[in-house]
Design an enzyme around this catalytic site. Structure first.
Site, short mmCIF file in Angstrom:
data_model
loop_
_atom_site.label_atom_id
_atom_site.label_comp_id
_atom_site.label_asym_id
_atom_site.label_seq_id
_atom_site.Cartn_x
_atom_site.Cartn_y
_atom_site.Cartn_z
CG PHE A 73 -4.90 -2.93 7.20
CD1 PHE A 73 -4.97 -2.56 6.20
CD2 PHE A 73 -4.60 -3.96 8.02
CE1 PHE A 73 -3.43 -3.74 5.50
CE2 PHE A 73 -4.13 -4.56 7.24
CZ PHE A 73 -3.39 -4.94 6.02
CG HIS A 81 -6.89 4.55 1.38
ND1 HIS A 81 -7.94 5.45 1.67
CD2 HIS A 81 -7.69 3.31 2.11
CE1 HIS A 81 -8.73 5.12 2.16
NE2 HIS A 81 -8.76 4.33 2.64
CE1 TYR A 130 -3.57 -2.20 0.42
CE2 TYR A 130 -2.23 -3.57 2.70
CZ TYR A 130 -3.56 -3.64 1.63
OH TYR A 130 -4.12 -4.41 1.82
CG ASN A 168 -10.97 -1.09 8.45
OD1 ASN A 168 -10.38 -1.14 8.94
ND2 ASN A 168 -12.52 -2.03 8.44
#
Length: 184
Positions: A60, A19, A14, A62
């Site tokens: 992560f 993000h 990632y 969330n």
């Protein structure tokens, strides 16, 4: 004590995704201040100075609120001294906005932080990433080459604004940011 948190997802997979712009801002800020993220918990990494903490959750997105809550409780930080840096699809690439309150606007990391802190009164620096057709796929993809110069510029400006904020009030920071807004 000010707590500045940059949101992102952990891992090499990632690292270059939209993000993770919150991480990018914090990494550049730490580099400019010659600091390194030398403290670690189960939920994140951070660097503590006498007047501020720079932090990156390693959960992560969330679950970002777990780390924020952990630091707030441990260091007895008032949520009025908390600022979150994260990606926002409601702004075009190259745009940024400073807000003092509001909803998460669909950003799940910010939603979890609001839930854990039990308030929407949280300062935030939103970095525009534009909007894609499929939100999940879009935020987990890298920027297009045509956007690289814009995102680099806004990340640089965001880090400079945060450097200013570290030694000034939030109101003074907003005034300076708004005066320079057309430059970002």
């Amino acid at each position: 004590m000010k707590l500045i948190v940059g949101l992102g997802n952990p891992g090499e997979k990632y690292a270059k995704t939209k993000h993770n712009v919150g991480y990018w801002v914090l990494d550049l800020l730490a580099e400019k201040l010659a600091l390194s993220f030398d403290q670690k918990t189960e939920n994140g990494i951070y660097v503590k100075q006498p007047d501020f903490i720079l932090a990156k959750p390693t959960t992560f997105m969330n679950k970002s609120g777990d780390f924020v809550e952990e630091l707030i409780k441990f260091y007895k930080i008032n949520t009025q001294d908390l600022m979150i840096i994260y990606d926002d699809m409601n702004f075009e690439v190259g745009q940024a906005a400073i807000k003092t309150t509001g909803s998460a606007g669909g950003q799940r990391g910010m939603a979890h932080i609001i839930e854990k802190c039990k308030t929407k009164e949280i300062k935030r620096l939103k970095i525009g990433i534009s909007r894609g057709k499929n939100a999940k796929e879009y935020v987990l993809s890298p920027f297009l080459p045509k956007d690289n110069a814009k995102i680099k510029l806004v990340i640089e400006e965001a880090a400079n604004i945060l450097i200013f904020y570290l030694s000034n009030s939030f109101i003074t920071t907003i005034e300076k940011f708004n005066a320079n807004k057309n430059k970002v």
